[in-house]
Scaffold this motif. Structure first.
Motif, PDB file in Angstrom:
ATOM      1  N   VAL A 385       6.844  11.055  -7.492  1.00  0.00           N
ATOM      2  CA  VAL A 385       7.141  10.604  -6.131  1.00  0.00           C
ATOM      3  C   VAL A 385       6.058  11.229  -5.262  1.00  0.00           C
ATOM      4  O   VAL A 385       6.166  12.378  -4.843  1.00  0.00           O
ATOM      5  CB  VAL A 385       8.558  11.018  -5.695  1.00  0.00           C
ATOM      6  CG1 VAL A 385       8.831  10.588  -4.267  1.00  0.00           C
ATOM      7  CG2 VAL A 385       9.585  10.421  -6.651  1.00  0.00           C
ATOM      8  N   THR A 388       3.031   8.195  -0.150  1.00  0.00           N
ATOM      9  CA  THR A 388       3.845   7.254   0.632  1.00  0.00           C
ATOM     10  C   THR A 388       4.513   6.239  -0.277  1.00  0.00           C
ATOM     11  O   THR A 388       3.908   5.267  -0.708  1.00  0.00           O
ATOM     12  CB  THR A 388       2.969   6.542   1.677  1.00  0.00           C
ATOM     13  OG1 THR A 388       2.320   7.525   2.483  1.00  0.00           O
ATOM     14  CG2 THR A 388       3.819   5.663   2.572  1.00  0.00           C
ATOM     15  N   TRP A 391      10.067   3.753   0.630  1.00  0.00           N
ATOM     16  CA  TRP A 391      11.304   4.532   0.794  1.00  0.00           C
ATOM     17  C   TRP A 391      12.555   3.678   0.932  1.00  0.00           C
ATOM     18  O   TRP A 391      13.646   4.104   0.543  1.00  0.00           O
ATOM     19  CB  TRP A 391      11.189   5.443   2.018  1.00  0.00           C
ATOM     20  CG  TRP A 391      10.009   6.357   1.986  1.00  0.00           C
ATOM     21  CD1 TRP A 391       8.934   6.359   2.840  1.00  0.00           C
ATOM     22  CD2 TRP A 391       9.767   7.429   1.070  1.00  0.00           C
ATOM     23  NE1 TRP A 391       8.037   7.349   2.502  1.00  0.00           N
ATOM     24  CE2 TRP A 391       8.525   8.019   1.415  1.00  0.00           C
ATOM     25  CE3 TRP A 391      10.464   7.939  -0.024  1.00  0.00           C
ATOM     26  CZ2 TRP A 391       7.980   9.097   0.714  1.00  0.00           C
ATOM     27  CZ3 TRP A 391       9.929   9.003  -0.726  1.00  0.00           C
ATOM     28  CH2 TRP A 391       8.706   9.576  -0.352  1.00  0.00           C
ATOM     29  N   TYR A 397      13.860   3.462  -5.511  1.00  0.00           N
ATOM     30  CA  TYR A 397      14.672   4.673  -5.676  1.00  0.00           C
ATOM     31  C   TYR A 397      15.275   4.751  -7.073  1.00  0.00           C
ATOM     32  O   TYR A 397      15.259   5.816  -7.713  1.00  0.00           O
ATOM     33  CB  TYR A 397      15.790   4.759  -4.638  1.00  0.00           C
ATOM     34  CG  TYR A 397      16.643   5.973  -4.901  1.00  0.00           C
ATOM     35  CD1 TYR A 397      16.199   7.245  -4.549  1.00  0.00           C
ATOM     36  CD2 TYR A 397      17.839   5.872  -5.618  1.00  0.00           C
ATOM     37  CE1 TYR A 397      16.927   8.380  -4.867  1.00  0.00           C
ATOM     38  CE2 TYR A 397      18.580   6.999  -5.934  1.00  0.00           C
ATOM     39  CZ  TYR A 397      18.109   8.248  -5.558  1.00  0.00           C
ATOM     40  OH  TYR A 397      18.813   9.362  -5.895  1.00  0.00           O
ATOM     41  N   THR A 426       5.065  14.215   0.630  1.00  0.00           N
ATOM     42  CA  THR A 426       5.692  13.014   1.165  1.00  0.00           C
ATOM     43  C   THR A 426       5.889  13.160   2.672  1.00  0.00           C
ATOM     44  O   THR A 426       6.444  14.159   3.131  1.00  0.00           O
ATOM     45  CB  THR A 426       7.041  12.763   0.472  1.00  0.00           C
ATOM     46  OG1 THR A 426       7.845  13.948   0.545  1.00  0.00           O
ATOM     47  CG2 THR A 426       6.827  12.414  -0.987  1.00  0.00           C
ATOM     48  N   SER A 429      10.078  11.124   7.525  1.00  0.00           N
ATOM     49  CA  SER A 429      10.734   9.955   8.127  1.00  0.00           C
ATOM     50  C   SER A 429      12.182   9.972   7.676  1.00  0.00           C
ATOM     51  O   SER A 429      12.516  10.580   6.650  1.00  0.00           O
ATOM     52  CB  SER A 429      10.063   8.636   7.702  1.00  0.00           C
ATOM     53  OG  SER A 429      10.350   8.338   6.352  1.00  0.00           O
ATOM     54  N   ARG A 432      12.629   8.542   4.159  1.00  0.00           N
ATOM     55  CA  ARG A 432      12.133   9.498   3.166  1.00  0.00           C
ATOM     56  C   ARG A 432      13.123  10.625   2.956  1.00  0.00           C
ATOM     57  O   ARG A 432      13.365  11.057   1.824  1.00  0.00           O
ATOM     58  CB  ARG A 432      10.781  10.024   3.614  1.00  0.00           C
ATOM     59  CG  ARG A 432      10.209  11.152   2.764  1.00  0.00           C
ATOM     60  CD  ARG A 432      10.584  12.519   3.334  1.00  0.00           C
ATOM     61  NE  ARG A 432       9.846  13.623   2.739  1.00  0.00           N
ATOM     62  CZ  ARG A 432      10.018  14.880   3.046  1.00  0.00           C
ATOM     63  NH1 ARG A 432      10.931  15.217   3.970  1.00  0.00           N
ATOM     64  NH2 ARG A 432       9.309  15.827   2.477  1.00  0.00           N
ATOM     65  N   HIS A 433      13.717  11.132   4.049  1.00  0.00           N
ATOM     66  CA  HIS A 433      14.675  12.225   3.922  1.00  0.00           C
ATOM     67  C   HIS A 433      15.856  11.805   3.035  1.00  0.00           C
ATOM     68  O   HIS A 433      16.315  12.585   2.178  1.00  0.00           O
ATOM     69  CB  HIS A 433      15.206  12.657   5.292  1.00  0.00           C
ATOM     70  CG  HIS A 433      14.140  13.110   6.234  1.00  0.00           C
ATOM     71  ND1 HIS A 433      12.927  13.608   5.823  1.00  0.00           N
ATOM     72  CD2 HIS A 433      14.107  13.133   7.602  1.00  0.00           C
ATOM     73  CE1 HIS A 433      12.193  13.921   6.868  1.00  0.00           C
ATOM     74  NE2 HIS A 433      12.888  13.646   7.968  1.00  0.00           N
ATOM     75  N   PHE A 435      15.915   9.319   0.740  1.00  0.00           N
ATOM     76  CA  PHE A 435      15.401   9.082  -0.615  1.00  0.00           C
ATOM     77  C   PHE A 435      15.250  10.403  -1.363  1.00  0.00           C
ATOM     78  O   PHE A 435      15.790  10.598  -2.456  1.00  0.00           O
ATOM     79  CB  PHE A 435      14.051   8.378  -0.481  1.00  0.00           C
ATOM     80  CG  PHE A 435      13.415   7.893  -1.747  1.00  0.00           C
ATOM     81  CD1 PHE A 435      12.839   8.771  -2.664  1.00  0.00           C
ATOM     82  CD2 PHE A 435      13.335   6.529  -2.022  1.00  0.00           C
ATOM     83  CE1 PHE A 435      12.222   8.324  -3.814  1.00  0.00           C
ATOM     84  CE2 PHE A 435      12.723   6.067  -3.171  1.00  0.00           C
ATOM     85  CZ  PHE A 435      12.159   6.961  -4.071  1.00  0.00           C
ATOM     86  N   MET A 436      14.532  11.346  -0.746  1.00  0.00           N
ATOM     87  CA  MET A 436      14.259  12.619  -1.407  1.00  0.00           C
ATOM     88  C   MET A 436      15.522  13.477  -1.531  1.00  0.00           C
ATOM     89  O   MET A 436      15.738  14.144  -2.544  1.00  0.00           O
ATOM     90  CB  MET A 436      13.178  13.372  -0.644  1.00  0.00           C
ATOM     91  CG  MET A 436      11.838  12.657  -0.582  1.00  0.00           C
ATOM     92  SD  MET A 436      10.977  12.676  -2.159  1.00  0.00           S
ATOM     93  CE  MET A 436      10.330  14.342  -2.164  1.00  0.00           C
TER      94      MET A 436
END
Length: 613
Positions: A385, A388, A391, A397, A426, A429, A432-433, A435-436
């Protein structure tokens, strides 16, 4: 929870093919295997003629499911039209990438078809699994003209049961491998490493009993140095069995009973254990036997937790003297092809006085983890991952989660692995938060005995270097990349004005810093690409990093120069990232010895500090 995850993985379906792939078999390389390594015939297929007809419809999705290269046809009469011929096609070595074997394929990204003929002698009452340790990136697999399934992910293993398709005598396995980069995939279409395509790791046919030991975990419980926990999972018709776990050196032997799903928890106290550590990489023979199967493994036992700003290995504070690494042999172009290649890289790390390696930016060869177990090197293991990602794409995912799950499944019994990393650099955003953060939760659901981290980005405000990422709240470490003296901050001697403002009261591990140097190019410390510039950069990095309260490790970038299409400078780079401390010819640069001296000093100071407490 573990059982739910296991069952989910077992029945994971590839929607676009209609074929299923079972969850990974633990320690499958130790079974009775027929190696399919060696020379494979190949056909380069940039238009994918062997997969699609002229209306761009997949042959294996047609009613007849024929017409593709996977049929591996030969002419039986002179009037038959067949526009491919594996028998007279050139060959590539497996395991290896295609880019480094054929000059015409050096920069090729697209489809290559592989074909291997092999002779099998299937035994009644046995089951057979076709196993691929890795294929980059999307692989469609066929045996004797029948599709087994598809796998995405360039660095994780996959397998298919072939018991009912395997023939006595000659068999044909055909694999369509496509390494085309796409922004919705993992990794995305922009990376800083060479996109090596092909069957890059071992391929073999595994023979198993009708009901076999599919998976197991035998590790110390989280934070408990006197309790072994785990599980065993059987696969087959006879799921309810007695399973015995034996560790002869500890005189520890006990039995559990699997349930109707073939699953049993393992939990037993242990005494007089010699804990695995870099100074004492002790491995025990662990024997697991059911009524129908048996498997042996070599397993080390240790605990890893954080306490405030400390990292505790077996209850004692440790400083991670690390280095980052790619899965690439600089001396012989391409992916590592053997244990010797891998051992060479880890030996270089040991020469630096490292006790820790960051295996970036994707899952490395499984053999690397076993060597780290043997050689006493702690491991940061990562999924790609990277930068960019798409996301908001749910399939992206799922792909990332699947690769993370496969990594954890494969390496969960390796004592050397202390950190699962969910990504690298990464950008911030809300998508992103989410997803991660979900990846972090998934890692913890599969394994609560290790730390979870990511290589975060930082931000600057004047001379203040700020580490403040909402994802950091969920991670065990304040881990980040910083390139003062190379991408920002002026020359190496100018970076000492910077200081770090780290939000989190957690152990700090600096996962990247460094700069390029062309081995053999000497100048003053202000001249970029010189060994002196890189040496000065390291010296001044140690000054600013030394001001971080809670600094508990680092993995400078990087052990060895590596190939990258992003680095075209004709004098200094020539498509090499030159941040390595060792050149592509094996020459150690001046900064190699600078880092070694620092680690020698840190090791001495840190050990003295621990002894005084």
């Amino acid at each position: 929870m573990k059982r739910v995850v296991f069952i989910f993985l077992c029945f994971l379906m590839y929607a676009d093919t209609g074929f299923s792939q079972e969850a990974l078999i633990q320690n499958i390389s130790s079974r009775n295997n027929l190696s399919l390594n060696g020379r494979w015939n190949y056909i380069v297929d940039p238009y994918e003629n062997g997969f699609y007809d002229y209306r761009r419809e997949a042959y294996d999705q047609s009613k007849s499911k024929t017409g593709g290269y996977y049929d591996d046809k030969r002419n039986v009469n002179k009037s038959e039209l067949i526009e491919y011929d594996f028998d007279h096609s050139p060959t590539l070595k497996v395991p290896a990438d295609w880019n480094s074997q054929e000059e015409k394929l050096s920069l090729y990204e697209g489809t290559v078809w592989y074909r291997k003929l092999f002779t099998a002698k299937p035994i009644s009452g046995k089951r057979y699994v076709l196993y691929f340790a890795a294929a980059n990136y999307e692989a469609h697999v066929y045996l004797n003209g029948k599709k087994l399934g598809m796998h995405k992910g360039g660095f994780t293993p996959f397998q298919f049961e072939v018991t009912n398709l395997l023939k006595a005598g000659e068999n044909s396995v055909v694999v369509k491998v496509d390494n085309t980069r796409k922004k919705e995939e993992i990794p995305t279409n922009s990376t800083d490493w060479w996109n090596y395509g092909g069957l890059t790791r071992d391929v073999f046919l595994a023979e198993l009993p009708e009901t076999y030991i599919h998976d197991y975990k035998v590790q110390l419980a989280k934070g408990n140095q006197n309790l072994i926990e785990g599980y065993v999972q059987l696969n087959g018709a006879k799921k309810a069995q007695k399973v015995t776990v034996n560790i002869p050196e500890l005189a520890l032997k006990f039995s559990v009973a699997t349930d109707e799903n073939g699953y049993a928890l393992i939990k037993t106290p242990v005494k007089k254990l010699s804990y695995w550590s870099p100074e004492n990489p002790k491995l025990y023979e662990v024997q697991i036997a059911s009524e129908t199967d048996a498997v042996n493994d070599k397993i080390g036992f240790r605990t890893i937790v954080t306490s405030g700003k400390d990292i505790l290995l077996n209850g004692k504070s440790i400083f991670l003297r690390g280095i980052s690494m790619h899965d690439e042999n600089p001396l012989i172009s391409g992916r590592p092809r053997s244990e010797g290649d891998l051992r060479m890289l880890l030996t270089w790390a040991k020469e630096l006085n490292c006790n820790f390696v960051r295996l970036a930016h994707y899952p490395h060869n499984e053999e690397m983890m076993r060597l780290a177990d043997e050689m006493g090197l702690l491991v940061w293991a990562e999924v790609p991952v990277y930068w960019t990602i798409a996301w908001t794409n749910p399939d992206t995912y799922k792909n990332a989660q699947s690769q993370l799950g496969d990594l954890i499944t494969r390496d969960k019994n390796r004592a050397s692995v202390i950190i699962w990393s969910v990504g690298n650099e990464t950008p911030l955003s809300d998508p992103r938060h989410k997803f991660m953060g979900n990846l972090v939760d998934h890692a913890r659901s599969l394994d609560n005995t290790r730390l979870v981290a990511a290589a975060l980005e930082l931000h600057r405000d004047g001379n203040r270097v700020i580490v403040d990422d909402v994802l950091g709240e969920k991670l065990d470490l304040a881990s980040f990349n910083e390139y003062a003296g190379w991408y920002w901050g002026g020359t190496p001697k100018e970076i000492t004005k910077y200081f770090f403002d780290i939000k989190y009261q957690k152990p700090v591990v600096v996962t990247e810093f460094g700069g390029d140097a062309l081995a053999g190019f000497h100048a003053d410390a202000d001249t970029r690409y010189s060994e002196e510039y890189q040496e000065s950069l390291y010296q001044n990095q140690f000054k600013i990093l030394g001001g971080i309260d809670g600094l508990r490790g680092m993995t400078p970038w990087i052990l060895v120069d590596f190939r990258s299409p992003r680095r075209p400078h004709p004098i200094y780079q020539e498509f090499w990232n030159r941040k390595g401390l060792i050149s592509e010819t094996g020459k150690k640069k001046k900064a190699f010895f600078t880092l070694k001296d620092y680690y020698d000093s840190v090791s001495k100071t840190f050990n003295q500090t621990k002894a005084s407490k």
